[in-house]
Motif scaffolding. Structure first.
Motif, PDB file in Angstrom:
ATOM      1  N   SER A  28     -46.672  16.031  26.515  1.00 40.88           N
ATOM      2  CA  SER A  28     -47.374  16.111  27.793  1.00 40.88           C
ATOM      3  C   SER A  28     -48.576  15.191  27.730  1.00 40.88           C
ATOM      4  O   SER A  28     -48.774  14.436  26.776  1.00 40.88           O
ATOM      5  N   GLY A  29     -49.391  15.261  28.797  1.00 49.65           N
ATOM      6  CA  GLY A  29     -50.535  14.377  28.876  1.00 49.65           C
ATOM      7  C   GLY A  29     -50.218  13.163  29.710  1.00 49.65           C
ATOM      8  O   GLY A  29     -49.289  13.163  30.507  1.00 49.65           O
ATOM      9  N   GLY A  30     -50.973  12.102  29.541  1.00 51.88           N
ATOM     10  CA  GLY A  30     -50.756  10.900  30.322  1.00 51.88           C
ATOM     11  C   GLY A  30     -49.853   9.912  29.616  1.00 51.88           C
ATOM     12  O   GLY A  30     -49.575  10.020  28.414  1.00 51.88           O
ATOM     13  N   ILE A  31     -49.377   8.920  30.354  1.00 52.65           N
ATOM     14  CA  ILE A  31     -48.531   7.871  29.785  1.00 52.65           C
ATOM     15  C   ILE A  31     -49.450   6.854  29.109  1.00 52.65           C
ATOM     16  O   ILE A  31     -50.323   6.261  29.763  1.00 52.65           O
ATOM     17  N   PRO A  32     -49.321   6.618  27.813  1.00 51.70           N
ATOM     18  CA  PRO A  32     -50.227   5.697  27.114  1.00 51.70           C
ATOM     19  C   PRO A  32     -50.048   4.262  27.569  1.00 51.70           C
ATOM     20  O   PRO A  32     -48.936   3.811  27.822  1.00 51.70           O
ATOM     21  N   LEU A  33     -51.180   3.522  27.649  1.00 48.39           N
ATOM     22  CA  LEU A  33     -51.132   2.120  28.044  1.00 48.39           C
ATOM     23  C   LEU A  33     -50.359   1.285  27.039  1.00 48.39           C
ATOM     24  O   LEU A  33     -49.786   0.237  27.382  1.00 48.39           O
ATOM     25  N   GLU A  34     -50.346   1.738  25.766  1.00 51.18           N
ATOM     26  CA  GLU A  34     -49.659   0.976  24.719  1.00 51.18           C
ATOM     27  C   GLU A  34     -48.149   0.872  24.972  1.00 51.18           C
ATOM     28  O   GLU A  34     -47.459   0.083  24.314  1.00 51.18           O
ATOM     29  N   MET A  35     -47.676   1.653  25.937  1.00 52.45           N
ATOM     30  CA  MET A  35     -46.250   1.594  26.281  1.00 52.45           C
ATOM     31  C   MET A  35     -45.835   0.165  26.651  1.00 52.45           C
ATOM     32  O   MET A  35     -44.712  -0.261  26.411  1.00 52.45           O
ATOM     33  N   SER A  36     -46.758  -0.585  27.226  1.00 51.18           N
ATOM     34  CA  SER A  36     -46.446  -1.942  27.676  1.00 51.18           C
ATOM     35  C   SER A  36     -46.199  -2.902  26.527  1.00 51.18           C
ATOM     36  O   SER A  36     -45.690  -4.012  26.726  1.00 51.18           O
ATOM     37  N   ASN A  37     -46.548  -2.500  25.301  1.00 50.94           N
ATOM     38  CA  ASN A  37     -46.343  -3.374  24.138  1.00 50.94           C
ATOM     39  C   ASN A  37     -44.900  -3.343  23.636  1.00 50.94           C
ATOM     40  O   ASN A  37     -44.546  -4.101  22.732  1.00 50.94           O
ATOM     41  N   LEU A  38     -44.106  -2.432  24.189  1.00 50.02           N
ATOM     42  CA  LEU A  38     -42.718  -2.327  23.745  1.00 50.02           C
ATOM     43  C   LEU A  38     -41.887  -3.429  24.419  1.00 50.02           C
ATOM     44  O   LEU A  38     -41.480  -3.323  25.565  1.00 50.02           O
ATOM     45  N   SER A  39     -41.676  -4.496  23.707  1.00 47.64           N
ATOM     46  CA  SER A  39     -40.926  -5.618  24.279  1.00 47.64           C
ATOM     47  C   SER A  39     -39.438  -5.277  24.354  1.00 47.64           C
ATOM     48  O   SER A  39     -38.917  -4.499  23.551  1.00 47.64           O
ATOM     49  N   ASN A  40     -38.768  -5.830  25.321  1.00 44.44           N
ATOM     50  CA  ASN A  40     -37.322  -5.655  25.532  1.00 44.44           C
ATOM     51  C   ASN A  40     -36.928  -4.214  25.876  1.00 44.44           C
ATOM     52  O   ASN A  40     -35.750  -3.843  25.768  1.00 44.44           O
TER      53      ASN A  40
END
Length: 763
Positions: A28-40
């Motif tokens: 739970s909680g918020g969606i982490p910004l680091e998610m955008s670092n997952l390429s492909n």
């Protein structure tokens, strides 16, 4: 704008994707910004996990994403204005607390197929176009459809298997200009609230299962230019007030259950371009006001109960290109004024009660390509000028007393005055023929008995099975086929062989000889069935029987000769080729034949063995369905039957192959297989198919993946082709119609009426 989007119903169903799993309870909680670092990354799915906070804007700029699923969380805030998701196919943000509007940049989501945003607080959206074309959306139209943007201009959801009724709330879409819901499974009535859509320019709800009356509220749509309500189950009369909609250009009300007469006001629509009222139960006479439709180019009133004379004023419509009054009760003479319609390309007056002469004025129609005046009471000489030399004998068959000096299928006209001869024919039939026929029959029976006694080994005299057929003797057939020589064989099968022949009067025929030696019982049954069927059917796209020869030792049917052979030959022989349009025209011909067998006859007829080798092509490449040896004729109230006779493997419907159940839906399935075969050039029994993959699943997968170029006949579609995209879309639409024929459950398959309507629209 090419967005394909959808607002799903609020039905509480589990809409989980096949690959989707519930996350752990503590996620739970918020969606982490680091998610955008997952390429492909292609799939981002976090459903039902109590996520809170705003959706990071970076998520909407991950260019590789194909699926975003945040269903059933507690996310809030508005959607970002800037979106770059070129590969996105599925977006589910439903059951959250999102607010604001749908950004205009959603229009850049060119691959988007499913958009789910319900159970939010999205209001005042900027969405102008909502389009879904032949996607597997299914479901129903929710009442919440009325909450869509007031700026929505186009609502197009066609070929998506949508069920249920059209909600009354659709009337809230005040800016709607286009409402296109064709080729779904919609039921119920057309809501009267559609009359509130004052900006509506086009409505198309064809090929559904709607019923009830055409609502009078449609007459409030003063901007309406196109109306297609065809292929439903609408009843009642045509609203009189439609004649007040001066903006109307196209009206299609065909394939319904409409009755009564055509309102007189309808003929005041001076700017009408198309009017199709075919396949209803409309009646009455045509008024002279039909001539007011001075710029129309397509009129189809076929398959109704219109009567009376055709008014001569129809000759004033010089823009008319296609006119069909077939299968009605029109009478009187064919008006010579038809020769004034200088742009006429197609004229069909078949299956009526027209009498008198074929007007010589029709010779002046220099663009006339198709003519059919068969099955009337016409007499006199068939014209020879203009394009008449190009019309086959089928265009004139089954008439009262037509004659010709150039056509072998008709008697020569001689020097007898035509009108006096017609009176003599009536007298001959009424007073002279009956006693003569009685004497001839008695003498014939006596001769047959004597011949049997004198020569028991010679083939016995034929027994005519149908009065309209020609009596053709065994000796004449023997001479016509060169003693049934091998050089005259056109084809062979389990029933026997087909021979080409030339009768003594110069008529080319195909002689179907049944093999009574090896399988006598089956051959006799096949002969009887085919004779029974062919004696009751009359249609341009069905093989025509000319005569028969039948005795205890020999049975044959004499059929019209098809110089271009079978469809199978044209599909698989290397020195033959059919382009995309020719294949489509042939597919429509076959569909029209089946539509007649299933719906246009006094009782349904099921062919039971439809395949390319049973489709023959005449000299004009018009298709004719043949081989009715295992056909089934249903009685009143019957819709299915059981049989132990199996058809051809690969073309049989599942219920036919496993349980022996035959129905019109079984023919639809066979047609679907053949339609796939026509455009893939792959037989259903091709060695590439087996337990794991079939022709049906192969094509279905290519449609789902938008990769039809991998399955379509390479001779039809190449990326270097001019108009490649348009051709690809055309083939995709045709294959989609085929797939609607191939549902495993008979009740879910479309009818041949729907097939015809769908293919003609594509054409």
């Amino acid at each position: 704008m090419a967005i394909e989007a959808w607002f799903m119903q609020e039905n509480g169903e589990d809409q989980r994707l096949p690959h989707q799993k519930n996350p752990p309870d503590n996620f739970s909680g918020g969606i982490p910004l680091e998610m955008s670092n997952l390429s492909n990354l292609e799939i981002l799915s976090i459903p039902s996990s109590s996520q809170t906070g705003r959706i990071p804007s970076v998520v909407f700029n991950m260019s590789t994403l194909k699926v975003i699923n945040f269903d059933d969380n507690n996310m809030f805030g508005s959607l970002p204005v800037g979106i770059y998701l070129p590969e996105l196919e599925y977006l589910n943000l439903c059951s959250n607390q999102l607010t604001g509007g749908i950004p205009a940049t959603f229009g850049n989501l060119t691959r988007l197929q499913v958009l789910r945003l319900h159970k939010n607080n999205l209001t005042g959206t900027y969405l102008k176009f909502l389009i879904a074309f032949e996607t597997k959306i299914s479901g129903v139209l929710p009442a919440s459809i009325g909450n869509l943007s007031s700026s929505l201009q186009e609502f197009s959801v066609f070929g998506c298997n949508i069920k249920g009724s059209i909600p009354a709330e659709i009337g809230n879409l005040s800016s709607l200009e286009y409402l296109l819901l064709e080729r779904n499974q919609l039921t119920g009535f057309i809501p009267s609230t559609i009359g509130k859509l004052k900006s509506l320019q086009r409505i198309d709800i064809s090929i559904n299962k709607l019923e009830g009356y055409i609502p009078l509220e449609l007459c409030q749509l003063s901007n309406l230019g196109g109306m297609d309500l065809s292929d439903n189950m609408l009843s009642g009369s045509i609203p009189v007030c439609l004649g007040e909609l001066k903006s109307l250009r196209n009206i299609h009300l065909g394939f319904n259950k409409l009755e009564s007469t055509v309102p007189l006001k309808l003929w005041n629509l001076n700017d009408l371009l198309r009017l199709n009222l075919s396949h209803n139960s409309l009646s009455g006479n045509l008024p002279s006001e039909i001539g007011n439709l001075n710029i129309i180019f397509d009129i189809d009133f076929s398959w109704n109960q219109f009567s009376g004379n055709i008014p001569s004023s129809i000759g004033k419509i010089q823009s008319l290109a296609s006119l069909s009054f077939a299968h009605n009760r029109f009478q009187g003479s064919i008006p010579p004024s038809l020769g004034n319609i200088i742009n006429l390309q197609s004229l069909n007056l078949s299956f009526n009660d027209f009498s008198g002469l074929i007007p010589k004025s029709l010779e002046e129609l220099k663009y006339l390509e198709h003519l059919d005046v068969s099955h009337n009471r016409l007499e006199g000489e068939i014209p020879t000028g203009g394009h008449f030399a190009n019309f086959t004998a089928q265009s004139f068959m089954q008439n009262y007393a037509l004659c010709s000096e150039t056509r072998q299928q008709f008697p020569p006209c001689g020097k007898v005055h035509k009108r006096s001869r017609s009176k003599n024919v009536v007298s001959l039939k009424k007073y002279i023929l009956p006693p003569i026929i009685s004497v001839i029959l008695a003498v014939t029976i006596l001769l047959i008995v004597r011949r049997r006694k004198s020569n028991k080994y010679a083939p016995q005299r034929e027994i005519s099975l149908h009065l309209a057929w020609r009596r053709i003797s065994y000796r004449e057939l023997e001479e016509a086929t060169k003693a049934f020589g091998e050089s005259n064989i056109l084809g062979s099968g389990s029933f026997g062989s087909v021979y080409g022949g030339l009768l003594s009067d110069g008529l080319n025929v195909a002689v179907k000889v049944f093999n009574l030696q090896s399988e006598q019982v089956r051959a006799i049954k096949s002969f009887a069935t085919e004779s029974q069927v062919l004696s009751t059917i009359h249609h341009r796209n069905l093989i025509r029987i000319i005569g028969c020869c039948s005795n205890t030792e020999f049975k044959a049917l004499i059929l019209e000769y098809m110089p271009n052979g079978s469809l199978e030959k044209w599909l698989y022989s290397h020195n033959y080729f059919l382009d995309m349009l020719k294949r489509l025209n042939i597919a429509i011909d076959i569909a029209l034949a089946l539509e007649y067998l299933h719906h246009g006859h006094t009782f349904p007829i099921v062919h039971c063995d439809l395949k390319p080798s049973n489709v023959l092509l005449d000299k004009d490449m018009v298709a004719h369905v043949s081989d009715f040896g295992i056909a089934k004729l249903f009685g009143e109230g019957e819709s299915t039957a059981q049989t132990k006779t199996l058809a051809t493997i690969g073309y049989m419907a599942p219920e036919y192959g496993t349980e022996g159940i035959v129905s019109t839906s079984g023919d639809v399935y066979s047609y679907g297989v053949m339609l796939l075969e026509m455009y893939t050039r792959k037989k259903p029994t091709d060695e590439m198919f087996g337990e794991e993959i079939s022709l049906k699943s192969w094509v279905s997968h290519s449609l789902d993946e938008n990769r039809i170029t991998e399955v379509v006949d390479t001779n039809l579609l190449g990326r270097e082709d001019e108009n490649f995209s348009a051709k690809k879309q055309c083939v995709s639409s045709i294959l989609a119609v085929a797939m609607q024929c191939l549902n495993d459950y008979p009740v879910e398959r479309i009818s041949m009426r729907e097939v015809v309507a769908g293919l003609e629209k594509i054409n």
